[in-house]
Design a protein around this motif. Structure first.
Motif, PDB file in Angstrom:
ATOM      1  N   MET A   1     -14.088  66.806 -28.309  1.00 40.28           N
ATOM      2  CA  MET A   1     -12.690  66.405 -28.264  1.00 40.28           C
ATOM      3  C   MET A   1     -12.629  64.921 -27.908  1.00 40.28           C
ATOM      4  SD  MET A   1      -9.584  67.897 -25.908  1.00 40.28           S
ATOM      5  CE  MET A   1      -9.309  69.268 -26.991  1.00 40.28           C
ATOM      6  N   GLU A   2     -11.831  64.191 -28.654  1.00 42.54           N
ATOM      7  CA  GLU A   2     -11.648  62.766 -28.384  1.00 42.54           C
ATOM      8  C   GLU A   2     -11.105  62.570 -26.980  1.00 42.54           C
ATOM      9  OE1 GLU A   2      -9.261  60.436 -31.040  1.00 42.54           O
ATOM     10  OE2 GLU A   2      -9.867  61.672 -32.724  1.00 42.54           O
ATOM     11  N   GLN A   3     -11.539  61.478 -26.334  1.00 48.90           N
ATOM     12  CA  GLN A   3     -11.077  61.196 -24.976  1.00 48.90           C
ATOM     13  C   GLN A   3      -9.562  61.002 -24.922  1.00 48.90           C
ATOM     14  OE1 GLN A   3     -13.033  61.404 -22.231  1.00 48.90           O
ATOM     15  NE2 GLN A   3     -11.130  61.210 -21.106  1.00 48.90           N
ATOM     16  N   SER A   4      -8.977  60.374 -25.940  1.00 43.56           N
ATOM     17  CA  SER A   4      -7.529  60.152 -25.926  1.00 43.56           C
ATOM     18  C   SER A   4      -6.764  61.479 -25.996  1.00 43.56           C
ATOM     19  CB  SER A   4      -7.098  59.240 -27.074  1.00 43.56           C
ATOM     20  OG  SER A   4      -7.380  59.838 -28.326  1.00 43.56           O
ATOM     21  N   VAL A   5      -7.277  62.440 -26.767  1.00 39.34           N
ATOM     22  CA  VAL A   5      -6.641  63.760 -26.857  1.00 39.34           C
ATOM     23  C   VAL A   5      -6.796  64.483 -25.524  1.00 39.34           C
ATOM     24  CG1 VAL A   5      -6.694  66.010 -28.000  1.00 39.34           C
ATOM     25  CG2 VAL A   5      -6.929  63.914 -29.345  1.00 39.34           C
ATOM     26  N   SER A   6      -7.980  64.415 -24.942  1.00 43.36           N
ATOM     27  CA  SER A   6      -8.220  65.027 -23.645  1.00 43.36           C
ATOM     28  C   SER A   6      -7.265  64.436 -22.595  1.00 43.36           C
ATOM     29  CB  SER A   6      -9.675  64.809 -23.226  1.00 43.36           C
ATOM     30  OG  SER A   6      -9.929  65.402 -21.976  1.00 43.36           O
ATOM     31  N   ASN A   7      -7.059  63.133 -22.643  1.00 45.88           N
ATOM     32  CA  ASN A   7      -6.137  62.469 -21.711  1.00 45.88           C
ATOM     33  C   ASN A   7      -4.701  62.944 -21.918  1.00 45.88           C
ATOM     34  OD1 ASN A   7      -8.256  61.030 -20.620  1.00 45.88           O
ATOM     35  ND2 ASN A   7      -7.799  59.150 -21.739  1.00 45.88           N
ATOM     36  N   GLU A   8      -4.294  63.128 -23.173  1.00 47.25           N
ATOM     37  CA  GLU A   8      -2.943  63.637 -23.468  1.00 47.25           C
ATOM     38  C   GLU A   8      -2.757  65.028 -22.875  1.00 47.25           C
ATOM     39  OE1 GLU A   8      -2.091  63.739 -27.661  1.00 47.25           O
ATOM     40  OE2 GLU A   8      -2.745  61.664 -27.944  1.00 47.25           O
ATOM     41  N   ILE A   9      -3.767  65.854 -23.026  1.00 42.22           N
ATOM     42  CA  ILE A   9      -3.698  67.223 -22.521  1.00 42.22           C
ATOM     43  C   ILE A   9      -3.662  67.230 -20.993  1.00 42.22           C
ATOM     44  CG2 ILE A   9      -4.974  69.404 -22.368  1.00 42.22           C
ATOM     45  CD1 ILE A   9      -5.944  68.740 -25.290  1.00 42.22           C
ATOM     46  N   GLU A  10      -4.528  66.430 -20.367  1.00 41.05           N
ATOM     47  CA  GLU A  10      -4.519  66.321 -18.907  1.00 41.05           C
ATOM     48  C   GLU A  10      -3.165  65.833 -18.409  1.00 41.05           C
ATOM     49  OE1 GLU A  10      -7.540  64.625 -16.356  1.00 41.05           O
ATOM     50  OE2 GLU A  10      -9.012  64.904 -17.969  1.00 41.05           O
ATOM     51  N   ALA A  11      -2.543  64.933 -19.151  1.00 45.50           N
ATOM     52  CA  ALA A  11      -1.238  64.391 -18.750  1.00 45.50           C
ATOM     53  C   ALA A  11      -0.192  65.499 -18.646  1.00 45.50           C
ATOM     54  CB  ALA A  11      -0.785  63.310 -19.724  1.00 45.50           C
ATOM     55  N   VAL A  12      -0.253  66.492 -19.530  1.00 44.97           N
ATOM     56  CA  VAL A  12       0.689  67.612 -19.467  1.00 44.97           C
ATOM     57  C   VAL A  12       0.511  68.361 -18.153  1.00 44.97           C
ATOM     58  CG1 VAL A  12       1.366  69.813 -20.524  1.00 44.97           C
ATOM     59  CG2 VAL A  12       0.841  67.839 -21.970  1.00 44.97           C
ATOM     60  N   TYR A  13      -0.726  68.593 -17.760  1.00 44.41           N
ATOM     61  CA  TYR A  13      -1.003  69.266 -16.487  1.00 44.41           C
ATOM     62  C   TYR A  13      -0.451  68.454 -15.315  1.00 44.41           C
ATOM     63  CZ  TYR A  13      -3.584  70.986 -12.451  1.00 44.41           C
ATOM     64  OH  TYR A  13      -3.922  71.461 -11.199  1.00 44.41           O
ATOM     65  N   HIS A  14      -0.699  67.161 -15.329  1.00 42.96           N
ATOM     66  CA  HIS A  14      -0.210  66.307 -14.230  1.00 42.96           C
ATOM     67  C   HIS A  14       1.325  66.264 -14.212  1.00 42.96           C
ATOM     68  CE1 HIS A  14      -4.171  65.234 -12.938  1.00 42.96           C
ATOM     69  NE2 HIS A  14      -4.487  64.778 -14.130  1.00 42.96           N
ATOM     70  N   GLN A  15       1.952  66.284 -15.382  1.00 40.90           N
ATOM     71  CA  GLN A  15       3.418  66.335 -15.442  1.00 40.90           C
ATOM     72  C   GLN A  15       3.937  67.633 -14.825  1.00 40.90           C
ATOM     73  OE1 GLN A  15       4.378  65.833 -19.576  1.00 40.90           O
ATOM     74  NE2 GLN A  15       3.554  63.750 -19.647  1.00 40.90           N
ATOM     75  N   LEU A  16       3.223  68.726 -15.070  1.00 38.99           N
ATOM     76  CA  LEU A  16       3.605  70.016 -14.502  1.00 38.99           C
ATOM     77  C   LEU A  16       3.598  69.948 -12.970  1.00 38.99           C
ATOM     78  CD1 LEU A  16       4.159  73.097 -15.238  1.00 38.99           C
ATOM     79  CD2 LEU A  16       1.719  73.402 -14.759  1.00 38.99           C
ATOM     80  N   LEU A  17       2.521  69.422 -12.408  1.00 36.71           N
ATOM     81  CA  LEU A  17       2.437  69.346 -10.948  1.00 36.71           C
ATOM     82  C   LEU A  17       3.400  68.319 -10.375  1.00 36.71           C
ATOM     83  CD1 LEU A  17      -1.330  69.860 -10.119  1.00 36.71           C
ATOM     84  CD2 LEU A  17       0.470  71.520 -10.543  1.00 36.71           C
ATOM     85  N   ASP A  18       3.605  67.208 -11.076  1.00 42.25           N
ATOM     86  CA  ASP A  18       4.601  66.225 -10.619  1.00 42.25           C
ATOM     87  C   ASP A  18       5.986  66.860 -10.577  1.00 42.25           C
ATOM     88  OD1 ASP A  18       2.664  64.259 -10.367  1.00 42.25           O
ATOM     89  OD2 ASP A  18       3.184  63.247 -12.244  1.00 42.25           O
ATOM     90  N   ALA A  19       6.322  67.663 -11.585  1.00 45.20           N
ATOM     91  CA  ALA A  19       7.622  68.331 -11.614  1.00 45.20           C
ATOM     92  C   ALA A  19       7.738  69.295 -10.433  1.00 45.20           C
ATOM     93  CB  ALA A  19       7.829  69.052 -12.943  1.00 45.20           C
ATOM     94  N   TRP A  20       6.666  70.041 -10.140  1.00 42.37           N
ATOM     95  CA  TRP A  20       6.676  70.920  -8.958  1.00 42.37           C
ATOM     96  C   TRP A  20       6.891  70.090  -7.695  1.00 42.37           C
ATOM     97  CZ3 TRP A  20       6.494  76.050  -7.522  1.00 42.37           C
ATOM     98  CH2 TRP A  20       6.233  76.297  -6.173  1.00 42.37           C
ATOM     99  N   ASN A  21       6.094  69.049  -7.545  1.00 41.48           N
ATOM    100  CA  ASN A  21       6.167  68.227  -6.334  1.00 41.48           C
ATOM    101  C   ASN A  21       7.530  67.561  -6.174  1.00 41.48           C
ATOM    102  OD1 ASN A  21       3.569  68.973  -5.645  1.00 41.48           O
ATOM    103  ND2 ASN A  21       2.642  67.094  -6.415  1.00 41.48           N
ATOM    104  N   ASN A  22       8.254  67.367  -7.283  1.00 39.68           N
ATOM    105  CA  ASN A  22       9.599  66.780  -7.251  1.00 39.68           C
ATOM    106  C   ASN A  22      10.699  67.837  -7.304  1.00 39.68           C
ATOM    107  OD1 ASN A  22       8.859  63.990  -7.120  1.00 39.68           O
ATOM    108  ND2 ASN A  22       8.198  64.149  -9.246  1.00 39.68           N
ATOM    109  N   HIS A  23      10.321  69.097  -7.184  1.00 40.89           N
ATOM    110  CA  HIS A  23      11.276  70.228  -7.167  1.00 40.89           C
ATOM    111  C   HIS A  23      12.165  70.246  -8.403  1.00 40.89           C
ATOM    112  CE1 HIS A  23      10.536  69.267  -2.800  1.00 40.89           C
ATOM    113  NE2 HIS A  23       9.922  70.421  -2.995  1.00 40.89           N
ATOM    114  N   SER A  24      11.572  70.000  -9.570  1.00 37.73           N
ATOM    115  CA  SER A  24      12.332  69.948 -10.809  1.00 37.73           C
ATOM    116  C   SER A  24      11.995  71.136 -11.710  1.00 37.73           C
ATOM    117  CB  SER A  24      12.071  68.633 -11.546  1.00 37.73           C
ATOM    118  OG  SER A  24      12.794  68.616 -12.753  1.00 37.73           O
ATOM    119  N   ALA A  25      12.758  72.210 -11.558  1.00 33.44           N
ATOM    120  CA  ALA A  25      12.547  73.402 -12.378  1.00 33.44           C
ATOM    121  C   ALA A  25      12.726  73.077 -13.858  1.00 33.44           C
ATOM    122  CB  ALA A  25      13.511  74.508 -11.950  1.00 33.44           C
TER     123      ALA A  25
END
Length: 149
Positions: A1-25
């Motif tokens: 898997m290309e590193q840029s694609v892997s980074n895009e996918i990881e970004a979704v995970y980090h967005q999920l946790l950021d939304a939790w940490n910011n209490h944004s359902a």
């Protein structure tokens, strides 16, 4: 898997946790596919964006939630339009500065690419209690503790 694609996918995970940490359902629910599924730490299952939103909103409205600290361990492709993300995480309780090892967890996401955007099909939050192996709990806690800023 290309590193840029892997980074895009990881970004979704980090967005999920950021939304939790910011209490944004809403922000969390929008990261899922229309029929996406979330399996919580307590085993509760929410299916579909609306149900995920409703479940999370109730949590955020009625509880002071801890903040996630996490580390992605692996991003593995399942073809060109799907992947599995595996991470470890723990939480810092409100008003505290250290992790609570009792809530260490393994996070697993299945993400799919829909109309050019990566979306979560499945997010599972599995307790990492390592029954009878306290050294594994401590090892995970120490690995995550290094990430606290």
């Amino acid at each position: 898997m290309e590193q840029s694609v892997s980074n895009e996918i990881e970004a979704v995970y980090h967005q999920l946790l950021d939304a939790w940490n910011n209490h944004s359902a809403g922000s969390m629910a929008e990261l899922f596919t229309e029929e996406g599924e979330q399996i919580g730490f307590d085993g509760s299952i929410s299916i579909g964006r609306d149900e995920i939103f409703s479940h999370l909103k109730s949590i955020f409205d009625n509880h002071s939630t801890a903040k996630f600290v996490s580390k992605v361990k692996d991003v593995r492709p399942l073809g060109s339009d799907a992947a599995i993300v595996r991470a470890i995480a723990s939480m810092v309780p409100p008003g505290k500065s250290d992790l609570n090892p009792n809530v260490n967890t393994h996070h697993t996401l299945v993400v799919v690419k829909i109309e050019g955007n990566w979306r979560i099909q499945l997010f599972q939050n599995t307790p990492a209690q390592f029954h009878g192996r306290p050294e594994l709990v401590e090892r995970m806690t120490e690995e995550l503790r290094q990430l606290i800023k």
